[in-house]
Structure formats: structure tokens, C-alpha cells
Design a protein around this motif. Structure first.
Motif: not given
Lengths: 338, 338
Positions: B102, B73-74, A96, B107, B110-111, B97-100, A79, A98-99, A86, A76
Motif C-alpha cells: 500500500n 495491486l489495484a 495477509v 507495511q 512487515s510484508d 504468494m503476494i503481499c502489497q 483489488a 494473496i494468491c 487488508q 479493480h
């Protein structure tokens, strides 16, 4: 990037001036005195400096994307860092990517390579528990790719860092446990080389020393942060000749692993063993007993790190690295109230 | 991508054959009968089809990188999905590679754009709670960028999906609560349009119907999954004329928000109100009371999704989409044992 290629850092070191001064001098910025500009150009010629084409191309072709590398996403804390980064990035027109390094040094290097290949404009990095060397970070500096380190940092690099006052936080925990009457306070730390292990250990030692309690090395255990190793270390503490009456865990996930193990062994918390973590995960007050911990402003750390990086991207020439240190708050709950 | 540009999908639809057959026919694959090849070529000419240059360039310039888009991600669930994807990808020589998003539709779009601009070879996507249209996904199909949907999916697209049997999982929860003697079982669901809301609602309804318990719409609440809305909905349930004696929360994070609120209101769990979640977060058995829940194989979902995508990348011509559905397990703990 070939080893041995001359960078603006070499010029800065030779002349004993800042990297940003060299950078500005090479661009003929009027902010830099003519005399300095001449010295920089002379040294650049002497060292046979040629500007890094990759870095320049990166500067020209903005992708408006930031790369983030964190040790793990199933946390958490990280995150929340990411959310802070972000939200700030979006507000300023950036995406953004993320890795996660999975706490693995090789993976961390590979993550950085992947993000750089994707031509991110800059990076925000929190180091893995294994990372003790920094060639891969020096490489970014040499290539003039801006980055900021947060939470899990290495000191001594000419880059911005965002941390909490880990030493003071750990000091507050240890003092609190002493005030609750605990005499044998164990510390379940992380790997020895890790920044937060060292800083939190320093706070633990400081509080013991102030109270004239001798440091017992048998009460300090280094976990690799996995549940298996953490719980076997707690097992060693319980089986030792003299049990601890308190455990300070380096973070909340470790504290939760400790809590589950103590409960499975029939130990009462806090009566038999008091327990304190460090993070303040949202779930920590729904545990039984509710977990005492140190509140870390994770979202705020992310926000500040992103703003620092974006300021750097907006105006690279006048940028100077900052070391931002945030305060923490001890949150006392049932797990340590005796 | 202009709307109206002809794609291989249009050719497939016109001829009532699969996209992969069209793709193979256009590449003159010997696996396709000459007759079919001729039909495809004729239709391609008739529709004025020209191959997508972006897609072709993507196919040639492999980055060996996969892009992942998750709602947040949380969340231990999505973090475990990602670990399953990442471990599988690494083993097969790919970075991720990761995007969230939200949980935000704009978004999410856009990700996907950001990851596609970074020239990922393929995408693994779990949709936001707001996503109910799929132009952005159709756009990926039209551009021949391979992707797999997992957990939060939309049905009806010609792409692979990986889900758990959400309906059966919710059915098991509801049956269990009925067997514990609960008569008024509330369901705190997510947004109405969300895939898992609909599937879990179906399981809840099926179990009630089997037992001849009429569905009371007042007992079904739709949260946006934020703590504020979830807790105000529980407040409505408690203040209603006839309180529920059980709450089924759509996932563990929501269940934890419910648990904190019930405890703050002095309600005993499970005596006053039984509580069951859905996820089986590692922390769920350290809660007080330990949370009954449905175990979802999150890591396995990620692993299967990644393998499916990578198979597709290795051999795009013979690939056919699959709908993979995994089983779940009801985990009974103190929060629902009466």
C-alpha cells in the motif's frame, strides 16, 4: 487428509446438531448441556473419532496471517476487495498473503494448499470461473481451517459468504434498458456454472418477464471473460438476423471489451446499441461514452468478509456462519441514455 | 538478526572479492583456487564468522514458493508484473504468494517479514513510494535470502534488478510534446525519493535542455500518487500566472486522474492542454480522448525477474547479480496530437 477419516462434521450430521455445538461439546464447554456433551462423546467414540492433529497444531501455532485467493489481480474489483480485507486485518493485528488462481480450478486448489502450508490462520476465497465442485473446500472444513467465501461463492456449504444482491442488480440494469426503449437486450454472461452468471441471469430474466418480453436464447451469450471470446460473441450478435439494440455485460471489464469492439465496427453507443456494465470501475466514467454500470461495494465486501473471518478466529466455539448480502446501485451514464 | 554479526559479505568486502566466490570457497567448491579458499577461511576465522543457521535451514527446507511484494495491486502494471512472475514460476515448479505494501514503508517491511516467516525460497520486490532506506533489504542479504528488485528499485545493492529505461521513455515523451508545438510542458511526478521519479525527471530535463527550453521548477509537481493530491496540483497549474500547454503524468493512473480533472474544468484535451501518461494500461485507448503513453513491457519484466531469481535458487554459487534494463515504446494517441 485421508478420505473417510471421521470429522466433527460427521458427528454433527449423525446427531443433527451444529458443528460448533459438537466442537464446543468436545472441548467440554459449559455452554453446552451435559446431556448433549454426553451424546457427542458417545457418538465420537462410536465413530472412532480422533481430533485432527494438523488442525490442532494450526490452532495452537497462530501465525496472525490470513490467506486470500482471488481469480485475478488485474481487476479493480478484486483489488478493492483485497484492500478492504487488508485494512481490516491490519487494524486487528493480522497480515495477509494473496494468491491468484488465474481463473483456473487446478491453480485455485494449489493456491489453497500453498497458503495452508504457510500455516495461515484462515482463508478468504473468491472462486475461479471454472470452479463447480467443492471437494477442496470440504477438505478445509474437515481440517477445521476457517474460511469465508466472497463474491464468487458456492452455495450450500456451512461457511460464511459475502456477496452483493446480483439478481437485483441485474434486474435494475434490464429494467433501465427497457425504460430507455430498448426492445432486444442481449446479455453477455460468464461461464454457465459461475455463481454470478446464474444470479445475474435470474435478474435479467425477471425484468424481461415482468414486461412480457419473451426470453430469446440467441441474445444470451456465455463468454469465458477473455477479450477474444467476448468480442467474437459480440460479432455473432451483430451478424445475426436481428441485431440487439442493447448489451448488458456481466462486468465492467467485459463491457470495456464490448465497447472497444463496437467502436471499431463503427457502431454508435448508445444510439445504435446501448451498453451497461456491472462493477463501477473508477475508469468507467472516463470512457467515451461514460459507461452505465452497477456500483458494487467491493471494499466493503472485503471489510465484512475479513471481520467475519476474524470474529471466527477470535471465538471459534460460538461462531455460526452468516450469509451477508449487500445492496448495489445502478449508475446511469451516457452509454445507455437514449 | 543481530546487528554486527559477521556475514559472508564482510569477508568479501575485506578481501575485495565477490560474495559468490566467498560462498563457494566456504563450501570448498573445486571451482575456487586453493589459494583463494585458504585466504577466505583465514579471514572467516579472523572475523569470527559463523554460518547463518536460519539461512542454512531455509536452503535445506525448500518450500518451492516465491514471495512477491508490490506497492499496490489495484494497478494493471503491477498485476501484469505478477502474471509474468507467476506464469514463469509455475512453469518451473514454484508457487507464488503476494503481499502489497500500500505504498507504505512500514507495511513493506512487515510484508517481507511475513513472507520470510512463511519460508519462501526467494523474494521479488518492487519498493513503496516511501522507501528511501534499505536496512530491510540489507538484512535479507545478510541472511542470505535471495531476492530481485523490479521497477521500483534502489541502486547500489549487490542484487539483480529489472527496470525499463525510464529516462529514455520520459525523454521520448517530452521530445514528442515539443514536436507537437508545446512550449510549457508540466511534469506531474511522484515523490522525490522514488526511483522512477528521479529517472523520468532526468529524461524530461534532458529533452528540454536539448531544445534550449529552460527548466521551470514551477512546472514540476510531486504528487504522492493519490487522486486528491494529483488533482490539487493540476489545479495549481491551471490557476498559475501562465498555464502549461501540456502535462506529462508519471504514469497512466495519474494521467487518468489528470484527464478527469481537466474535463471537469472544461479544458479541451489536447487543444488546450496535451496529455501523455506512462504505462499503457489496456484501458488507455478506450478513454476520451485516447491517451498517449509509454508502453512498458510489464509482463516481460515479471518474467525476467522470476527467471533471474529462479536461476539464482538453482545455482546460488555461480550466480552473479544482473541489472536488466528493458526498452519502452512511445504510443501516440489523440490526447497529444495537435
Amino acid at each position: 487428509m485421508k478420505k473417510g477419516q471421521v470429522t466433527i462434521r460427521d458427528i454433527a450430521l449423525k446427531l443433527n446438531i451444529s458443528i460448533s455445538t459438537v466442537s464446543r461439546a468436545l472441548r467440554n464447554s459449559p455452554e453446552i448441556k451435559l446431556e448433549t456433551r454426553k451424546k457427542v462423546l458417545a457418538m465420537a467414540e462410536k465413530l472412532n473419532y480422533s481430533p485432527n492433529v494438523v488442525a490442532q497444531s494450526l490452532r495452537v501455532n497462530k501465525t496472525k496471517t490470513l490467506g486470500i485467493v482471488v481469480p485475478e489481480l488485474a481487476s479493480h474489483f478484486f483489488a478493492s476487495n483485497i484492500s478492504g480485507i487488508q485494512d481490516t486485518a491490519y487494524r486487528r493485528g493480522y497480515n495477509v498473503m494473496i494468491c491468484q488462481s488465474n481463473e483456473n480450478f487446478e491453480q485455485e486448489k494449489s493456491d489453497i494448499r500453498t497458503l495452508v502450508s504457510s500455516r495461515v490462520d484462515g482463508l478468504l476465497i473468491s472462486l475461479s470461473r471454472e470452479t463447480v465442485s467443492f471437494d477442496h473446500l470440504q477438505n478445509l472444513i474437515d481440517r477445521e481451517i476457517p474460511f469465508v467465501l466472497f463474491d464468487r461463492i458456492l452455495e450450500g456449504l456451512p461457511v460464511s459468504t459475502v456477496t452483493v444482491d446480483d439478481t437485483l442488480g441485474a434486474y435494475k440494469v434490464t429494467r433501465h434498458l427497457i425504460e430507455q426503449g430498448c426492445k432486444r437486450i442481449a446479455f453477455i454472461s460468464g461461464p454457465k456454472g459461475m455463481y454470478i452468471s446464474q444470479k445475474r441471469m435470474a435478474g435479467y430474466e425477471k425484468a424481461l418477464k415482468e414486461e412480457g418480453i419473451p426470453l430469446e436464447t440467441g441474445l444470451v451469450k456465455h463468454s469465458d471473460l477473455t477479450v477474444e471470446v467476448t468480442q467474437s460473441l459480440v460479432g455473432e450478435l451483430l451478424d445475426g438476423p436481428e441485431r440487439p439494440d442493447a448489451i448488458f455485460a456481466i462486468n465492467d471489464p467485459v463491457a470495456i471489451d464490448v465497447m472497444k469492439f463496437l467502436k471499431a465496427k463503427g457502431m454508435r453507443i448508445p444510439q445504435d446499441i446501448a451498453l451497461v456494465g456491472f462493477t463501477n470501475m473508477p475508469v468507467s466514467d472516463a470512457l467515451e461514452p461514460a459507461l452505465s454500470t452497477v456500483d458494487q461495494p467491493a471494499y466493503e465486501m472485503g471489510r465484512l468478509a475479513a471481520n467475519n473471518l476474524l470474529d471466527q478466529l477470535m471465538d471459534p466455539d460460538s461462531f455460526e456462519p452468516k450469509n451477508i448480502v449487500l445492496d448495489t446501485e445502478l449508475v446511469i451514464r451516457k452509454s445507455s441514455e437514449r
